[in-house]
Design a protein around this motif. Sequence first.
Motif, PDB file in Angstrom:
ATOM      1  N   LEU A  47       0.831  -1.211   0.000  1.00 13.46           N
ATOM      2  CA  LEU A  47       0.000   0.000   0.000  1.00 13.46           C
ATOM      3  C   LEU A  47       0.863   1.258   0.000  1.00 13.46           C
ATOM      4  CD1 LEU A  47      -2.857  -0.986   2.475  1.00 13.46           C
ATOM      5  CD2 LEU A  47      -3.057  -0.557   0.021  1.00 13.46           C
ATOM      6  N   GLY A  48       1.925   1.262   0.779  1.00 13.32           N
ATOM      7  CA  GLY A  48       2.845   2.407   0.779  1.00 13.32           C
ATOM      8  C   GLY A  48       3.452   2.633  -0.595  1.00 13.32           C
ATOM      9  N   GLY A  49       3.821   1.548  -1.275  1.00 15.75           N
ATOM     10  CA  GLY A  49       4.367   1.652  -2.634  1.00 15.75           C
ATOM     11  C   GLY A  49       3.344   2.185  -3.618  1.00 15.75           C
ATOM     12  N   VAL A  50       2.104   1.730  -3.487  1.00 14.25           N
ATOM     13  CA  VAL A  50       1.027   2.237  -4.349  1.00 14.25           C
ATOM     14  C   VAL A  50       0.844   3.735  -4.113  1.00 14.25           C
ATOM     15  CG1 VAL A  50      -1.482   2.149  -4.744  1.00 14.25           C
ATOM     16  CG2 VAL A  50      -0.162   0.032  -4.603  1.00 14.25           C
ATOM     17  N   GLY A  51       0.904   4.143  -2.863  1.00 14.77           N
ATOM     18  CA  GLY A  51       0.792   5.574  -2.552  1.00 14.77           C
ATOM     19  C   GLY A  51       1.934   6.373  -3.163  1.00 14.77           C
ATOM     20  N   ALA A  52       3.149   5.833  -3.111  1.00 10.61           N
ATOM     21  CA  ALA A  52       4.307   6.523  -3.693  1.00 10.61           C
ATOM     22  C   ALA A  52       4.153   6.667  -5.205  1.00 10.61           C
ATOM     23  CB  ALA A  52       5.590   5.757  -3.364  1.00 10.61           C
ATOM     24  N   ILE A  53       3.679   5.611  -5.850  1.00 14.85           N
ATOM     25  CA  ILE A  53       3.443   5.678  -7.297  1.00 14.85           C
ATOM     26  C   ILE A  53       2.355   6.703  -7.601  1.00 14.85           C
ATOM     27  CG2 ILE A  53       2.549   4.352  -9.275  1.00 14.85           C
ATOM     28  CD1 ILE A  53       4.017   1.903  -8.010  1.00 14.85           C
ATOM     29  N   GLY A  54       1.342   6.747  -6.743  1.00 10.84           N
ATOM     30  CA  GLY A  54       0.278   7.743  -6.903  1.00 10.84           C
ATOM     31  C   GLY A  54       0.797   9.166  -6.805  1.00 10.84           C
ATOM     32  N   VAL A  55       1.757   9.402  -5.896  1.00  5.51           N
ATOM     33  CA  VAL A  55       2.349  10.738  -5.775  1.00  5.51           C
ATOM     34  C   VAL A  55       3.054  11.116  -7.079  1.00  5.51           C
ATOM     35  CG1 VAL A  55       4.145  12.093  -4.590  1.00  5.51           C
ATOM     36  CG2 VAL A  55       2.576  10.674  -3.256  1.00  5.51           C
ATOM     37  N   ILE A  56       3.758  10.175  -7.664  1.00 11.91           N
ATOM     38  CA  ILE A  56       4.447  10.435  -8.932  1.00 11.91           C
ATOM     39  C   ILE A  56       3.440  10.777 -10.026  1.00 11.91           C
ATOM     40  CG2 ILE A  56       5.834   9.376 -10.763  1.00 11.91           C
ATOM     41  CD1 ILE A  56       7.191   7.731  -8.470  1.00 11.91           C
ATOM     42  N   PHE A  57       2.381   9.969 -10.121  1.00 10.52           N
ATOM     43  CA  PHE A  57       1.371  10.233 -11.152  1.00 10.52           C
ATOM     44  C   PHE A  57       0.640  11.554 -10.906  1.00 10.52           C
ATOM     45  CE2 PHE A  57       1.636   5.676 -12.312  1.00 10.52           C
ATOM     46  CZ  PHE A  57       1.809   5.855 -13.679  1.00 10.52           C
ATOM     47  N   SER A  58       0.430  11.894  -9.639  1.00  9.84           N
ATOM     48  CA  SER A  58      -0.242  13.166  -9.356  1.00  9.84           C
ATOM     49  C   SER A  58       0.601  14.347  -9.834  1.00  9.84           C
ATOM     50  CB  SER A  58      -0.549  13.301  -7.867  1.00  9.84           C
ATOM     51  OG  SER A  58       0.635  13.501  -7.117  1.00  9.84           O
ATOM     52  N   ALA A  59       1.928  14.215  -9.705  1.00  9.71           N
ATOM     53  CA  ALA A  59       2.814  15.287 -10.188  1.00  9.71           C
ATOM     54  C   ALA A  59       2.781  15.352 -11.715  1.00  9.71           C
ATOM     55  CB  ALA A  59       4.238  15.057  -9.696  1.00  9.71           C
ATOM     56  N   ILE A  60       2.771  14.195 -12.376  1.00  7.29           N
ATOM     57  CA  ILE A  60       2.722  14.162 -13.841  1.00  7.29           C
ATOM     58  C   ILE A  60       1.403  14.740 -14.350  1.00  7.29           C
ATOM     59  CG2 ILE A  60       2.599  12.606 -15.848  1.00  7.29           C
ATOM     60  CD1 ILE A  60       4.561  10.760 -14.270  1.00  7.29           C
ATOM     61  N   LEU A  61       0.305  14.368 -13.675  1.00  9.36           N
ATOM     62  CA  LEU A  61      -1.022  14.810 -14.101  1.00  9.36           C
ATOM     63  C   LEU A  61      -1.422  16.160 -13.517  1.00  9.36           C
ATOM     64  CD1 LEU A  61      -2.857  11.375 -13.671  1.00  9.36           C
ATOM     65  CD2 LEU A  61      -2.047  12.407 -15.811  1.00  9.36           C
ATOM     66  N   ASN A  62      -0.594  16.669 -12.603  1.00  8.24           N
ATOM     67  CA  ASN A  62      -0.880  17.935 -11.918  1.00  8.24           C
ATOM     68  C   ASN A  62      -2.245  17.894 -11.222  1.00  8.24           C
ATOM     69  OD1 ASN A  62       0.041  20.460 -11.099  1.00  8.24           O
ATOM     70  ND2 ASN A  62      -1.134  21.506 -12.693  1.00  8.24           N
ATOM     71  N   SER A  63      -2.479  16.790 -10.498  1.00 10.75           N
ATOM     72  CA  SER A  63      -3.755  16.572  -9.828  1.00 10.75           C
ATOM     73  C   SER A  63      -3.585  16.653  -8.314  1.00 10.75           C
ATOM     74  CB  SER A  63      -4.309  15.195 -10.211  1.00 10.75           C
ATOM     75  OG  SER A  63      -5.439  14.878  -9.423  1.00 10.75           O
ATOM     76  N   VAL A  64      -4.138  17.686  -7.715  1.00 12.07           N
ATOM     77  CA  VAL A  64      -4.053  17.873  -6.264  1.00 12.07           C
ATOM     78  C   VAL A  64      -4.854  16.781  -5.557  1.00 12.07           C
ATOM     79  CG1 VAL A  64      -4.605  19.419  -4.352  1.00 12.07           C
ATOM     80  CG2 VAL A  64      -3.681  20.346  -6.454  1.00 12.07           C
ATOM     81  N   PHE A  65      -6.031  16.459  -6.096  1.00  9.89           N
ATOM     82  CA  PHE A  65      -6.857  15.413  -5.485  1.00  9.89           C
ATOM     83  C   PHE A  65      -6.103  14.088  -5.432  1.00  9.89           C
ATOM     84  CE2 PHE A  65      -9.840  11.866  -5.878  1.00  9.89           C
ATOM     85  CZ  PHE A  65     -10.558  12.037  -4.701  1.00  9.89           C
ATOM     86  N   LEU A  66      -5.493  13.688  -6.537  1.00  9.69           N
ATOM     87  CA  LEU A  66      -4.724  12.447  -6.575  1.00  9.69           C
ATOM     88  C   LEU A  66      -3.526  12.522  -5.624  1.00  9.69           C
ATOM     89  CD1 LEU A  66      -4.245   9.622  -7.710  1.00  9.69           C
ATOM     90  CD2 LEU A  66      -3.030  10.684  -9.637  1.00  9.69           C
ATOM     91  N   LEU A  67      -2.892  13.680  -5.530  1.00 11.31           N
ATOM     92  CA  LEU A  67      -1.771  13.850  -4.606  1.00 11.31           C
ATOM     93  C   LEU A  67      -2.218  13.613  -3.175  1.00 11.31           C
ATOM     94  CD1 LEU A  67       1.169  14.687  -3.965  1.00 11.31           C
ATOM     95  CD2 LEU A  67       0.317  17.035  -3.791  1.00 11.31           C
ATOM     96  N   PHE A  68      -3.308  14.253  -2.781  1.00  8.94           N
ATOM     97  CA  PHE A  68      -3.781  14.117  -1.405  1.00  8.94           C
ATOM     98  C   PHE A  68      -4.223  12.684  -1.103  1.00  8.94           C
ATOM     99  CE2 PHE A  68      -4.921  18.890  -0.807  1.00  8.94           C
ATOM    100  CZ  PHE A  68      -3.573  19.188  -0.745  1.00  8.94           C
ATOM    101  N   LEU A  69      -4.910  12.055  -2.033  1.00  4.05           N
ATOM    102  CA  LEU A  69      -5.314  10.662  -1.859  1.00  4.05           C
ATOM    103  C   LEU A  69      -4.091   9.752  -1.765  1.00  4.05           C
ATOM    104  CD1 LEU A  69      -7.655   8.597  -1.762  1.00  4.05           C
ATOM    105  CD2 LEU A  69      -7.480   8.462  -4.249  1.00  4.05           C
ATOM    106  N   SER A  70      -3.113   9.989  -2.621  1.00  2.00           N
ATOM    107  CA  SER A  70      -1.893   9.175  -2.631  1.00  2.00           C
ATOM    108  C   SER A  70      -1.102   9.330  -1.345  1.00  2.00           C
ATOM    109  CB  SER A  70      -1.021   9.548  -3.828  1.00  2.00           C
ATOM    110  OG  SER A  70      -1.689   9.265  -5.029  1.00  2.00           O
ATOM    111  N   LEU A  71      -1.038  10.541  -0.809  1.00  2.00           N
ATOM    112  CA  LEU A  71      -0.319  10.753   0.451  1.00  2.00           C
ATOM    113  C   LEU A  71      -1.013  10.042   1.604  1.00  2.00           C
ATOM    114  CD1 LEU A  71       0.759  14.464   0.021  1.00  2.00           C
ATOM    115  CD2 LEU A  71       2.276  12.498   0.253  1.00  2.00           C
ATOM    116  N   LEU A  72      -2.331   9.972   1.554  1.00  2.00           N
ATOM    117  CA  LEU A  72      -3.080   9.236   2.565  1.00  2.00           C
ATOM    118  C   LEU A  72      -2.694   7.754   2.537  1.00  2.00           C
ATOM    119  CD1 LEU A  72      -5.416   9.764   4.632  1.00  2.00           C
ATOM    120  CD2 LEU A  72      -6.957   8.947   2.858  1.00  2.00           C
TER     121      LEU A  72
END
Length: 161
Positions: free
Chosen positions: A108-133
């Motif tokens: 789950l931590g790894g999935v969150g880290a990948i989500g942070v990367i994708f949020s930066a690529i997509l410039n998505s604040v919602f995805l960033l916040f969800l990924s950090l959770l």
Amino acid sequence: MMVNEDHVKASDTQSTCLQEFVNSPEKQKALYKRTLFVVSVSQIFGGAGLAAGVTVGALIAQQMLGTDAYAGVPTALFTLGSAGAAWLVGKLSQKKGRRAGLTTGFILGGVGAIGVIFSAILNSVFLLFLSLLVYGSGTATNLQARYAGTDLAKAKQRGTA
């Protein structure tokens, strides 16, 4: 029928292997030292990586939002995710064993880290916040993994382990 015979053979092999460790103090000591080394190294790298990830998450949020006003939100979400994951990993470890709990938490931590990367690529604040959770699972799991070193420790070694 063959599946059951293979399962029985695998079970017998595991029992034999475990019995060798039960009967050999030297093997127990070597396994304990190896386990403690692996846990220590994973704590060093895992802790550094997780701390860096939270810092980067806050910087990404600042860049996406264009303000420092919400700089604490990523850390708060990370901490909230860590608290939830501590409960989840603990419950899973009680039911399925420490290995299953820790594996799930680290995934789950790894999935969150990948989500942070994708949020930066997509410039998505919602995805960033969800990924950090979700990324908070990594910290909770990393902290719980420390206790794996005490599993094999003798009573006199538990404080040091």
